[in-house]
Design a protein around this motif. Structure first.
Motif, PDB file in Angstrom:
ATOM      1  N   SER A 110       0.831  -1.203   0.000  1.00 45.18           N
ATOM      2  CA  SER A 110       0.000   0.000   0.000  1.00 45.18           C
ATOM      3  C   SER A 110       0.864   1.250   0.000  1.00 45.18           C
ATOM      4  CB  SER A 110      -0.930   0.015   1.223  1.00 45.18           C
ATOM      5  OG  SER A 110      -0.174   0.049   2.419  1.00 45.18           O
ATOM      6  N   VAL A 111       0.270   2.353  -0.476  1.00 44.44           N
ATOM      7  CA  VAL A 111       0.938   3.654  -0.523  1.00 44.44           C
ATOM      8  C   VAL A 111      -0.056   4.707  -0.047  1.00 44.44           C
ATOM      9  CG1 VAL A 111       1.988   5.414  -2.003  1.00 44.44           C
ATOM     10  CG2 VAL A 111       2.466   2.988  -2.425  1.00 44.44           C
ATOM     11  N   GLU A 112       0.394   5.603   0.837  1.00 45.63           N
ATOM     12  CA  GLU A 112      -0.440   6.707   1.298  1.00 45.63           C
ATOM     13  C   GLU A 112      -0.166   7.953   0.467  1.00 45.63           C
ATOM     14  OE1 GLU A 112       0.398   7.335   5.392  1.00 45.63           O
ATOM     15  OE2 GLU A 112      -0.563   5.472   6.071  1.00 45.63           O
ATOM     16  N   LEU A 113      -1.239   8.626   0.029  1.00 45.57           N
ATOM     17  CA  LEU A 113      -1.115   9.916  -0.652  1.00 45.57           C
ATOM     18  C   LEU A 113      -1.529  11.008   0.325  1.00 45.57           C
ATOM     19  CD1 LEU A 113      -2.704   9.224  -4.175  1.00 45.57           C
ATOM     20  CD2 LEU A 113      -0.350   8.870  -3.429  1.00 45.57           C
ATOM     21  N   HIS A 114      -0.623  11.950   0.603  1.00 44.04           N
ATOM     22  CA  HIS A 114      -0.891  13.032   1.556  1.00 44.04           C
ATOM     23  C   HIS A 114      -0.962  14.361   0.803  1.00 44.04           C
ATOM     24  CE1 HIS A 114      -0.194  10.614   5.236  1.00 44.04           C
ATOM     25  NE2 HIS A 114       0.652   9.946   4.453  1.00 44.04           N
ATOM     26  N   SER A 115      -2.043  15.093   1.037  1.00 47.00           N
ATOM     27  CA  SER A 115      -2.194  16.422   0.430  1.00 47.00           C
ATOM     28  C   SER A 115      -2.975  17.299   1.390  1.00 47.00           C
ATOM     29  CB  SER A 115      -2.933  16.322  -0.907  1.00 47.00           C
ATOM     30  OG  SER A 115      -4.283  15.944  -0.696  1.00 47.00           O
ATOM     31  N   GLU A 116      -3.229  18.550   0.986  1.00 44.58           N
ATOM     32  CA  GLU A 116      -3.982  19.467   1.836  1.00 44.58           C
ATOM     33  C   GLU A 116      -5.408  18.989   2.056  1.00 44.58           C
ATOM     34  OE1 GLU A 116      -3.801  23.282   0.097  1.00 44.58           O
ATOM     35  OE2 GLU A 116      -1.684  23.632   0.560  1.00 44.58           O
ATOM     36  N   THR A 117      -5.937  18.176   1.145  1.00 44.12           N
ATOM     37  CA  THR A 117      -7.320  17.714   1.253  1.00 44.12           C
ATOM     38  C   THR A 117      -7.450  16.468   2.125  1.00 44.12           C
ATOM     39  OG1 THR A 117      -7.110  16.407  -0.779  1.00 44.12           O
ATOM     40  CG2 THR A 117      -7.874  18.677  -1.005  1.00 44.12           C
ATOM     41  N   GLY A 118      -6.327  15.879   2.557  1.00 40.15           N
ATOM     42  CA  GLY A 118      -6.400  14.700   3.402  1.00 40.15           C
ATOM     43  C   GLY A 118      -5.476  13.598   2.932  1.00 40.15           C
ATOM     44  N   THR A 119      -5.773  12.366   3.348  1.00 39.34           N
ATOM     45  CA  THR A 119      -4.941  11.210   3.032  1.00 39.34           C
ATOM     46  C   THR A 119      -5.778  10.136   2.348  1.00 39.34           C
ATOM     47  OG1 THR A 119      -3.499  11.615   4.931  1.00 39.34           O
ATOM     48  CG2 THR A 119      -3.451   9.406   3.977  1.00 39.34           C
TER      49      THR A 119
END
Length: 637
Positions: free
Chosen positions: A334-343
């Motif tokens: 798995s890979v987590e995507l982190h941005s200003e809108t969340g994860t």
């Protein structure tokens, strides 16, 4: 293997393909070499006789020899080729279907400007380039780019073999070649496999060990430079070695660099700039290019425009960084995507996009709802008043979960138990792959086809036979009928004078029959000619007409039934619903697990319970010769 040219050159369908004639309302034209399947923005076309005069090209526009297609700025298009392969046009791209390649009698398509991606389906393709034949294996994906040196072919998936004067150049995943303009040469771009095969590596007693505050590197290709922290100039980097933590690696296209620090390991791909192991920052700061992980031994963070991603231990993933967005494909783990809108957490088999402005999208995950559920491996048609359709595939044979792959990876969805996938209008093939506990997909567990038809189910069923006129002119005709076999009238244009004529019909089973007539025409009543391919010839006046082929086929897009109740959106989930309508004889009808038999007037009616956990009530029509059709009525939520 079907031979198609792309030079790019694509072989066209045979000249004897179905052609329309005056009065033949049910014949279908098949001369098109491509169809515009998707379009976004400004898409235009010109024709063989109006080259340079561009007009808007709508969705489903057919393209013929001599036609050109161009995409405007910030615009894209997808062409569905005659053999079901796919050609994606990037922005500001022009392609043209040519009559002949230089020195060849084959048809061809030229990439005149821009970039395109070819996804090969079926049995693979044989492309004819400016230097010779290129054979591409099924399932391959090739990027094409027009440069000042020629056309560059980069293989991202699969394998291509380029022939030139008896020499064969194999190009595998991650490699590319450029075919020069006006010259019969192939230039292999720097690639990992090319460099690795040039000479065996010198034996080393042990791998280089990183000093404190440094990163070990292994560079393949000749386009790598490095700039140490605090320095302004870049210096050449090659082979095995070490660089200072916080250095910037600049890689040209076709060059890769493996970097490692204390178990944090990644493979960097050009073209792009990467800051590696800067103090207080993520392991990789990517400003372009690609980053790959294969069974990550430690959790690793990569910073990209718009956010960051975290590759979990044991995961395998590919990352492609562009100025506007970063694309992530997860093969295992798995890979987590982190941005200003969340994860967002991407699982194996899923693909995600992290926009430069902080937006995130997940492409490998189906919708959180289903319109109706069917068994994995079934083939069927769906009549939907408002596609796309959220189809839930039941996968009880995959206890750890499954991935549903639509159209060779164009759309994927992963889940456990029932996997929901959004299917657009049109014909599609799908495969179901079970996954193991780590999320790795297995071989194909089930497969089938689905056709989604934009149909409200209110069209009246034809009650009379269609009539079709065919000229015995040597061409091939395809006659489609919906519910009643057609009446076929054949005639002999420009027949010689005579008092008697004979029409001879060769049937699909090999039987031949002849009919006498006083005129050079004859009509076969409805039902006389069933489905199949027939060969028709006239004789008279001492001469014979040209043998003509007539292919009679059932139109799978034809209405199977008319639903008079319920109205779309006229009931609530879980409510009792009256289902009624008309159908043709021979169909078995059911809804909600309840049979709805036909009466003597070919009507059906019954009360069923609308499913509470689905958005639609699916009325099922089954026929041993016509297959399975679902007619949908959505609930009013």
């Amino acid at each position: 293997m079907r031979r198609i040219g792309l030079a790019i050159v694509l072989g066209l369908i045979a000249p004897a393909a179905t052609l329309p004639i005056e009065g033949c309302s049910s014949c279908r034209r098949s001369e098109a070499v491509a169809t515009i399947a998707e379009e976004n923005g400004t898409i235009e076309r010109d024709t063989k006789t109006t080259v340079g005069t561009w007009t808007p090209a709508a969705l489903r526009t057919e393209l013929f020899v001599g036609d050109g297609v161009r995409s405007g700025k910030a615009s894209k298009a997808v062409l569905s080729l005659a053999d079901t392969s796919r050609l994606d046009l990037a922005e500001s791209t022009i392609i043209r279907f040519r009559d002949h390649a230089p020195g060849s009698k084959k048809e061809r398509i030229d990439l005149e400007m821009g970039e395109a991606t070819l996804e090969v389906s079926g049995d693979g393709l044989a492309l004819e380039t400016d230097v010779g034949l290129a054979t591409i294996t099924p399932g391959s994906k090739i990027q094409l780019k027009k440069t000042d040196r020629g056309v560059r072919y980069e293989v991202s998936v699969g394998l291509a073999r380029f022939e030139n004067g008896g020499q064969v150049t194999e190009v595998s995943q991650g490699e590319g070649v450029t075919i020069g303009i006006g010259s019969a040469t192939i230039e292999r771009d720097p690639s990992p496999s090319a460099s690795a095969s040039a000479a065996p590596p010198a034996p080393a007693p042990e791998e280089p060990r990183a000093a404190s505050g440094s990163v070990t590197t292994h560079v393949v290709g000749g386009g790598a430079t490095v700039r140490a922290p605090g320095e302004t100039a870049f210096t050449k980097l090659a082979g095995d070695g070490t660089i200072a933590a916080g250095s910037t690696l600049r890689l040209a296209s076709g060059t890769t660099a493996e970097v490692d620090r204390g178990g944090e390991h990644a493979t960097l791909r050009g073209a792009g700039d990467f800051v590696v192991a800067e103090s207080g920052q993520s392991f990789i700061q990517a400003r372009g290019g690609g980053v790959s992980f294969a069974g990550a031994t430690r959790e690793t963070t990569v910073t990209v425009p718009g956010g960051s991603l975290v590759v979990k231990t044991g995961s395998t993933a590919d990352v492609r960084v562009k100025t506007d967005a970063t694309q992530v494909s997860v093969k295992a783990g798995s890979v987590e995507l982190h941005s200003e809108t969340g994860t967002e957490v991407l699982a194996a088999g899923e693909q995600g996009t992290l926009g430069a402005k902080g937006t995130t999208e997940v492409a490998g995950r189906g919708p959180g709802y289903v319109d109706f559920v069917t068994s994995a491996g079934a083939s069927f048609a769906v009549h939907d008043p408002a596609p796309p359709t959220a189809i839930g595939f039941s996968t009880p044979g995959c206890p750890e979960g499954a991935v549903v792959d639509l159209d060779r990876g164009r759309v994927k969805s992963r889940g456990t138990g029932t996997v929901s996938i959004l299917v657009p209008a049109g014909g599609h093939k799908y495969e179901v792959h079970c996954v193991d506990a780590s999320g790795v997909a297995s071989a194909v567990a089930a497969s089938g086809s689905v056709s989604v038809i934009h149909d409200a189910g209110t069209a009246r069923i034809p009650r009379t036979a269609p009539s079709t006129l065919v000229d015995t002119d040597g061409r091939n005709y395809t006659v489609l009928y919906q519910n009643i076999l057609p009446k076929i009238s054949v005639r002999w244009p420009n027949a010689p004078e005579g008092s008697a004529y004979t029409v001879t019909l060769a049937s699909p089973g090999g039987k031949t029959e002849s009919h006498g007539t006083s005129a050079p025409s004859y009509s076969f009543p409805s039902g006389a000619l069933r489905e199949g391919v027939y060969r028709v010839t006239f004789e008279g006046g001492g001469k014979s007409s040209r043998p003509t082929t007539v292919d009679i086929r059932f139109d799978n897009a034809a209405p199977t039934a008319t639903l008079t109740s319920p109205a779309n959106g006229g009931f609530a989930p879980g409510a009792s619903v009256t289902v009624s309508g008309l159908a043709l004889e021979g169909w078995k009808i059911s809804a909600g697990g309840q049979d709805l038999p036909l009466d003597g007037q070919l009507r059906f009616s019954g009360t069923v319970t609308a499913p509470a956990g689905q958005r639609a009530l699916a009325v099922l029509f089954e026929n041993p010769h016509r297959g399975v059709h679902y007619y949908l009525r959505r609930s009013g939520r």
